[in-house]
Design a protein around this motif. Structure first.
Motif, PDB file in Angstrom:
ATOM      1  N   GLY A   1       0.782  -1.227   0.000  1.00  0.00           N
ATOM      2  CA  GLY A   1       0.000   0.000   0.000  1.00  0.00           C
ATOM      3  C   GLY A   1       0.814   1.279   0.000  1.00  0.00           C
ATOM      4  O   GLY A   1       0.244   2.373   0.112  1.00  0.00           O
ATOM      5  N   THR A   2       2.137   1.195  -0.146  1.00  0.00           N
ATOM      6  CA  THR A   2       2.963   2.400  -0.040  1.00  0.00           C
ATOM      7  C   THR A   2       2.747   3.360  -1.204  1.00  0.00           C
ATOM      8  O   THR A   2       2.962   4.564  -1.048  1.00  0.00           O
ATOM      9  CB  THR A   2       4.455   2.031   0.054  1.00  0.00           C
ATOM     10  N   ASP A   3       2.346   2.852  -2.354  1.00  0.00           N
ATOM     11  CA  ASP A   3       1.971   3.715  -3.480  1.00  0.00           C
ATOM     12  C   ASP A   3       0.461   3.913  -3.537  1.00  0.00           C
ATOM     13  O   ASP A   3      -0.026   5.027  -3.761  1.00  0.00           O
ATOM     14  CB  ASP A   3       2.447   3.110  -4.810  1.00  0.00           C
ATOM     15  N   VAL A   4      -0.276   2.834  -3.327  1.00  0.00           N
ATOM     16  CA  VAL A   4      -1.737   2.880  -3.473  1.00  0.00           C
ATOM     17  C   VAL A   4      -2.367   3.872  -2.506  1.00  0.00           C
ATOM     18  O   VAL A   4      -3.223   4.682  -2.884  1.00  0.00           O
ATOM     19  CB  VAL A   4      -2.336   1.475  -3.255  1.00  0.00           C
ATOM     20  N   MET A   5      -1.948   3.839  -1.237  1.00  0.00           N
ATOM     21  CA  MET A   5      -2.588   4.705  -0.246  1.00  0.00           C
ATOM     22  C   MET A   5      -2.317   6.181  -0.509  1.00  0.00           C
ATOM     23  O   MET A   5      -3.161   7.034  -0.223  1.00  0.00           O
ATOM     24  CB  MET A   5      -2.127   4.317   1.167  1.00  0.00           C
ATOM     25  N   VAL A   6      -1.161   6.485  -1.059  1.00  0.00           N
ATOM     26  CA  VAL A   6      -0.882   7.879  -1.423  1.00  0.00           C
ATOM     27  C   VAL A   6      -1.863   8.355  -2.488  1.00  0.00           C
ATOM     28  O   VAL A   6      -2.432   9.453  -2.392  1.00  0.00           O
ATOM     29  CB  VAL A   6       0.570   8.021  -1.919  1.00  0.00           C
ATOM     30  N   GLU A   7      -2.067   7.520  -3.506  1.00  0.00           N
ATOM     31  CA  GLU A   7      -2.994   7.895  -4.575  1.00  0.00           C
ATOM     32  C   GLU A   7      -4.423   8.014  -4.070  1.00  0.00           C
ATOM     33  O   GLU A   7      -5.156   8.924  -4.472  1.00  0.00           O
ATOM     34  CB  GLU A   7      -2.909   6.882  -5.717  1.00  0.00           C
ATOM     35  N   LEU A   8      -4.823   7.116  -3.187  1.00  0.00           N
ATOM     36  CA  LEU A   8      -6.173   7.191  -2.640  1.00  0.00           C
ATOM     37  C   LEU A   8      -6.347   8.417  -1.745  1.00  0.00           C
ATOM     38  O   LEU A   8      -7.355   9.125  -1.820  1.00  0.00           O
ATOM     39  CB  LEU A   8      -6.498   5.921  -1.854  1.00  0.00           C
ATOM     40  N   ASN A   9      -5.360   8.668  -0.901  1.00  0.00           N
ATOM     41  CA  ASN A   9      -5.470   9.787   0.031  1.00  0.00           C
ATOM     42  C   ASN A   9      -5.513  11.134  -0.667  1.00  0.00           C
ATOM     43  O   ASN A   9      -6.158  12.074  -0.195  1.00  0.00           O
ATOM     44  CB  ASN A   9      -4.312   9.753   1.034  1.00  0.00           C
ATOM     45  N   PHE A  10      -4.809  11.238  -1.804  1.00  0.00           N
ATOM     46  CA  PHE A  10      -4.784  12.498  -2.540  1.00  0.00           C
ATOM     47  C   PHE A  10      -5.800  12.521  -3.680  1.00  0.00           C
ATOM     48  O   PHE A  10      -5.788  13.417  -4.513  1.00  0.00           O
ATOM     49  CB  PHE A  10      -3.372  12.767  -3.087  1.00  0.00           C
ATOM     50  N   ASP A  11      -6.648  11.500  -3.701  1.00  0.00           N
ATOM     51  CA  ASP A  11      -7.729  11.418  -4.692  1.00  0.00           C
ATOM     52  C   ASP A  11      -7.195  11.409  -6.124  1.00  0.00           C
ATOM     53  O   ASP A  11      -7.853  11.882  -7.045  1.00  0.00           O
ATOM     54  CB  ASP A  11      -8.716  12.577  -4.507  1.00  0.00           C
ATOM     55  N   VAL A  12      -5.977  10.871  -6.293  1.00  0.00           N
ATOM     56  CA  VAL A  12      -5.427  10.710  -7.636  1.00  0.00           C
ATOM     57  C   VAL A  12      -6.134   9.582  -8.361  1.00  0.00           C
ATOM     58  O   VAL A  12      -6.333   9.623  -9.573  1.00  0.00           O
ATOM     59  CB  VAL A  12      -3.912  10.423  -7.559  1.00  0.00           C
TER      60      VAL A  12
ATOM     61  N   GLY B   1       3.770  -3.135 -10.294  1.00  0.00           N
ATOM     62  CA  GLY B   1       2.376  -2.815 -10.544  1.00  0.00           C
ATOM     63  C   GLY B   1       2.167  -1.332 -10.790  1.00  0.00           C
ATOM     64  O   GLY B   1       1.405  -0.938 -11.675  1.00  0.00           O
ATOM     65  N   ALA B   2       2.854  -0.493 -10.008  1.00  0.00           N
ATOM     66  CA  ALA B   2       2.743   0.955 -10.194  1.00  0.00           C
ATOM     67  C   ALA B   2       3.426   1.409 -11.474  1.00  0.00           C
ATOM     68  O   ALA B   2       2.995   2.365 -12.115  1.00  0.00           O
ATOM     69  CB  ALA B   2       3.332   1.680  -8.987  1.00  0.00           C
ATOM     70  N   ALA B   3       4.522   0.727 -11.836  1.00  0.00           N
ATOM     71  CA  ALA B   3       5.269   1.008 -13.072  1.00  0.00           C
ATOM     72  C   ALA B   3       5.729   2.454 -13.175  1.00  0.00           C
ATOM     73  O   ALA B   3       5.892   2.980 -14.276  1.00  0.00           O
ATOM     74  CB  ALA B   3       4.439   0.630 -14.301  1.00  0.00           C
ATOM     75  N   SER B   4       5.974   3.093 -12.038  1.00  0.00           N
ATOM     76  CA  SER B   4       6.520   4.446 -12.078  1.00  0.00           C
ATOM     77  C   SER B   4       7.960   4.401 -12.567  1.00  0.00           C
ATOM     78  O   SER B   4       8.734   3.543 -12.132  1.00  0.00           O
ATOM     79  CB  SER B   4       6.483   5.076 -10.685  1.00  0.00           C
ATOM     80  N   PRO B   5       8.358   5.305 -13.452  1.00  0.00           N
ATOM     81  CA  PRO B   5       9.753   5.307 -13.900  1.00  0.00           C
ATOM     82  C   PRO B   5      10.736   5.585 -12.763  1.00  0.00           C
ATOM     83  O   PRO B   5      11.925   5.307 -12.898  1.00  0.00           O
ATOM     84  CB  PRO B   5       9.793   6.429 -14.955  1.00  0.00           C
ATOM     85  N   ALA B   6      10.243   6.118 -11.627  1.00  0.00           N
ATOM     86  CA  ALA B   6      11.100   6.421 -10.483  1.00  0.00           C
ATOM     87  C   ALA B   6      11.193   5.271  -9.497  1.00  0.00           C
ATOM     88  O   ALA B   6      11.873   5.396  -8.483  1.00  0.00           O
ATOM     89  CB  ALA B   6      10.590   7.677  -9.772  1.00  0.00           C
TER      90      ALA B   6
ATOM     91  N   GLY C   1       6.882  -6.351  -6.269  1.00  0.00           N
ATOM     92  CA  GLY C   1       5.619  -6.488  -6.986  1.00  0.00           C
ATOM     93  C   GLY C   1       4.843  -5.186  -7.019  1.00  0.00           C
ATOM     94  O   GLY C   1       4.224  -4.840  -8.029  1.00  0.00           O
ATOM     95  N   GLY C   2       4.872  -4.450  -5.913  1.00  0.00           N
ATOM     96  CA  GLY C   2       4.204  -3.160  -5.884  1.00  0.00           C
ATOM     97  C   GLY C   2       4.846  -2.160  -6.813  1.00  0.00           C
ATOM     98  O   GLY C   2       4.150  -1.398  -7.506  1.00  0.00           O
ATOM     99  N   ASN C   3       6.186  -2.138  -6.849  1.00  0.00           N
ATOM    100  CA  ASN C   3       6.893  -1.263  -7.793  1.00  0.00           C
ATOM    101  C   ASN C   3       6.518  -1.584  -9.226  1.00  0.00           C
ATOM    102  O   ASN C   3       6.274  -0.687 -10.044  1.00  0.00           O
ATOM    103  CB  ASN C   3       8.397  -1.437  -7.607  1.00  0.00           C
TER     104      ASN C   3
END
Length: 295
Positions: A28-39, A109-114, A105-107
């Protein structure tokens, strides 16, 4: 928003098939950020924390099969030997709390270039595969084919990442990352390097300096030809400043950075050249030491 919480892998695949738009949640380290900021506001969240097999890994001596939810803290503690590049990258991820939750796996799934895991995965070689599964079956996606765009990957709507298959290191590996501070930071840019003496090849991975993580293919080929042509794999002689400098130039040429709030494109190019030179020097010094120890 619907909350799905399967207890087994089969239940997870069935839930994903029934709700293909469901957003997988493990660390949830990426997912929760997106949910919390309504991204992102998905119709459903698929909580995978009860699926224990995702937190397991195995090593047959040639390949490590790394469960999608094995946290970075365990990669550091348990896999620094077979996967040294990935373990080095894991040490730079966030804070101890994030390393205890976040995963490769989370990295992916998010596929962020960073994402910090991407450069060492690319550098580990072309035999790295993402194990994707659905109720239709399992397929292995070559790491080079996995990234399709900014925060986009080649998973089908009903697929989940089950594991990543990574060859055991046969030579030194290095990772370097530039950030706006020393800890808990998203990479301004990052670089992974792996020497593969068994095949006489070199692997690279560029992060946060292009729309997707990518290799520096010309730099890899240049170094492969140089090491083979000069017999350096056998002799272990110094590379020389010209080889190191040219390698850095070719790594920089492979990037396609942008200006953003973390850094300029010009700075990213400069930093990549420096990181490429440094990681190559570190890795080659380690390789020379291995040769001397084996003699």
């Amino acid at each position: 928003m619907e909350f799905l919480r399967p207890a087994t892998w089969d239940e997870a695949l069935a839930a994903k098939a029934e709700h293909p738009a469901a957003l997988p949640l493990a660390g949830g380290t990426d997912v929760m950020v997106e949910l919390n900021f309504d991204v992102r506001r998905p119709p459903a969240v698929l909580d995978l924390n009860r699926v224990t097999e995702l937190t397991e890994w195995s090593d047959d001596g040639a390949v490590v099969r790394l469960g999608a939810a094995v946290p970075y803290s365990r990669i550091i503690a348990e896999l620094s030997g077979p996967l040294p590049g990935l373990a080095l990258a894991a040490r730079t991820v966030g804070s101890p709390q994030i390393r205890n939750r976040g995963s490769v796996g989370g990295n992916l799934g998010a596929a962020s270039p960073a994402g910090d895991a991407h450069p060492p995965l690319l550098a580990a070689g072309r035999d790295v595969f993402v194990e994707a599964a659905s109720v239709r079956g399992t397929r292995l996606i070559p790491i080079d084919d996995f990234y399709t765009g900014v925060k986009r990957n080649s998973l089908a709507a009903d697929e989940l990442i089950r594991a990543v298959r990574i060859p055991v290191a046969d030579g030194p590996q290095q990772f370097s990352k530039i950030g706006t501070r020393n800890a808990m930071v998203i990479a301004v840019c990052a670089f992974g390097l792996a020497l593969h003496p068994r095949t006489g090849t070199v692997g690279t991975g560029i992060g946060s300096a292009a729309p997707t993580p990518r290799r520096a293919a010309e730099a890899e080929e240049y170094l492969r030809e140089t090491l083979a042509g000069r017999g350096l794999w056998r002799s272990g002689e110094p590379l020389g400043t010209e080889v190191v400098r040219r390698f850095g130039e070719l790594v920089t040429a492979a990037a396609a950075p942008i200006d953003d709030v973390r850094g300029t494109a010009d700075y990213r190019r400069h930093a990549l050249a420096v990181m490429a030179r440094r990681t190559l020097t570190w890795a080659w010094n380690d390789y020379r030491e291995q040769i001397r120890s084996a003699a």
